[in-house]
Design an enzyme around this catalytic site. Structure first.
Site, mmCIF file in Angstrom:
data_model
loop_
_atom_site.group_PDB
_atom_site.id
_atom_site.type_symbol
_atom_site.label_atom_id
_atom_site.label_comp_id
_atom_site.label_asym_id
_atom_site.label_seq_id
_atom_site.Cartn_x
_atom_site.Cartn_y
_atom_site.Cartn_z
ATOM 1 N N SER A 157 0.753 -1.075 0.102
ATOM 2 C CA SER A 157 0.054 0.019 -0.112
ATOM 3 C C SER A 157 0.869 1.176 -0.051
ATOM 4 C CB SER A 157 -0.958 0.024 1.418
ATOM 5 O OG SER A 157 -1.860 1.023 1.017
ATOM 6 N N ARG A 227 -11.863 6.143 10.251
ATOM 7 C CA ARG A 227 -11.425 4.815 10.270
ATOM 8 C C ARG A 227 -12.508 3.944 9.858
ATOM 9 N NH1 ARG A 227 -6.952 2.072 9.074
ATOM 10 N NH2 ARG A 227 -6.571 0.245 10.230
ATOM 11 N N ASP A 323 -8.940 -6.131 -4.837
ATOM 12 C CA ASP A 323 -8.732 -5.014 -4.307
ATOM 13 C C ASP A 323 -9.155 -3.782 -4.890
ATOM 14 O OD1 ASP A 323 -7.363 -2.641 -3.314
ATOM 15 O OD2 ASP A 323 -5.275 -3.447 -3.620
ATOM 16 N N HIS A 356 -8.149 -4.887 -0.556
ATOM 17 C CA HIS A 356 -6.867 -4.334 -0.094
ATOM 18 C C HIS A 356 -6.005 -5.040 1.024
ATOM 19 C CE1 HIS A 356 -3.828 -1.055 -0.712
ATOM 20 N NE2 HIS A 356 -4.040 -0.834 0.485
ATOM 21 N N ASP A 357 -6.701 -5.343 1.912
ATOM 22 C CA ASP A 357 -5.808 -6.028 3.218
ATOM 23 C C ASP A 357 -5.270 -7.365 2.915
ATOM 24 O OD1 ASP A 357 -6.546 -4.119 4.824
ATOM 25 O OD2 ASP A 357 -7.910 -4.847 6.108
#
EC number: 2.3.1.46
Length: 385
Positions: A157, A227, A323, A356-357
């Site tokens: 990232s 968040r 992602d 994405h994680d």
């Protein structure tokens, strides 16, 4: 907490602090007369100092990438799945350095640190930092550790952006670079997500234009919301559907507007609340701006291949199918520019449901690709252990 340290763990690690009392001029034009960087190391540096690997963290990351600080720790470092004996970043072969970036809130100088000129926390007076600034400060840390070059610079990232910048800024000091789940620049959609997150923080009545410390308050509600928005972008639709679906916390609908009724709502609240207790709001603003500003092609009239011309390293670029924050086509754009610039690059698009994680989750195909690349890096090291 672990009952025993796993054999493939780096074990108990102790953070270290590097203090720099020499000025660092930042890309914004301002200067830090002194600063400190918090870092950890794993493995042993070999005799000719040729086996060093730098780990660059993502937006909310920090120096604690692997191992445990004590036997009371509830979990290991954030990339423990990839760093340790026998893992892709094998500490039997590599000396690994992981740091908390300048502007962070985990020990390195940042907005929550005391400004020596005022005796108060920097707060919003802390200067804007960029990926380029981070890389330059990381180079200062490398000099302090007497590391002339990196066998590899690795990041996922935002960390991948730093690895890319290293290869451009210090081509003689980087032999290999791994750019994972990253992008050569943010899309308009990504900048928009970051702005919503920043607005959530700055709209909190406890923000006080970033001087919340002086008012003994904290914009926890705003940071929590920021968040929550960010976390949605880190997950895929498939993973959220599989994990939560439309499951309710209770057996029936409550028909209330303010109740937390769905499991996915509860999860986002939990993640947001936990994050807001452990992260600095001003640092979050800084980190998202660094993301927005990164664009090495800007200085070359948008030509990414020209921006990459100085690089001399071998690249690994990895993307993940689900992602949608930094989708595969952004990695392909980078790879195409590398090919056009006649650079050595390996590319893998990994099928993963984790969004994405996925760069944090050790799925088999991902680990196979990572192991293969780092195995080649190890073979390049003279007298590799």
């Amino acid at each position: 907490m672990p009952e025993v340290i796993p054999p493939d763990s780096v074990g108990i690690v102790t953070p270290q602090v590097a203090q720099f009392d020499i000025p660092l001029t930042l890309e914004c034009g301002k200067q830090l007369n002194s600063f400190q960087l918090m870092y950890e190391t794993y493995g042993e540096l070999n005799a000719d100092r040729s086996n060093a690997v730098l780990i660059c963290h993502a937006l909310s990351g920090h120096h604690h990438a692997a191992g445990y600080h004590s036997m009371e720790d509830s979990k290991p470092g954030w990339w423990d799945s990839c760093i340790g004996p026998g893992k892709p970043i094998d500490t039997n072969k590599f000396f690994v350095v992981s740091l908390n970036n300048l502007g962070g809130c985990a020990g390195s100088t940042g907005p929550a640190s005391i400004n020596p000129e005022t005796g108060k926390a920097y707060g919003p007076d802390f200067p804007v930092v960029t990926v380029q600034d981070w890389v330059r400060s990381q180079a200062m840390l490398a000099d302090r550790l007497n590391i002339p070059h990196w066998a590899a610079v690795i990041g996922g990232s935002l960390g991948g952006m730093q690895a890319l910048q290293w290869s451009i800024e210090y081509p003689e000091r980087v032999h290999n670079a791994a750019v994972i789940a990253s992008t050569p620049r943010l899309s308009a959609q990504n900048i928009a997500f970051n702005e919503v997150a920043r607005k959530a923080i700055t709209s909190d009545p406890n923000f006080y234009e970033g001087r919340y410390g002086e008012h003994t308050t904290y914009p926890d509600k705003g940071l929590m919301l920021a968040r929550m928005v960010g976390h949605i972008t880190y997950l895929s639709n498939a993973s959220m559907g599989e994990k939560f679906g439309r499951d309710l916390r209770a057996q029936t609908l409550k028909f209330g507007l303010l109740d937390v009724q769905f499991e996915v709502e509860s999860y986002l609240h939990y993640q947001g609340e936990r994050f807001s207790k452990n992260f600095d709001a001003n640092t979050y603003l800084l980190m998202t701006r660094a993301l927005d500003y990164f664009d090495p092609a800007r200085a070359h009239e948008g030509d990414l291949s020209k921006a990459l011309e100085p690089a001399k390293c071998k690249y690994l670029v990895v993307s993940f199918t689900t992602d949608w924050r930094f989708p595969p086509d952004r990695s392909e754009e980078l790879v195409n520019a590398m090919v056009e610039a006649k650079k050595s690059v390996s590319y893998a698009e990994v099928d993963s449901p984790h969004g994405h994680d996925a760069f944090l989750i050790p799925t088999q195909r991902y680990m196979d690709v990572f192991h293969g690349f780092m195995g080649r890096v190890a073979k390049e090291i003279p007298h590799a252990r």
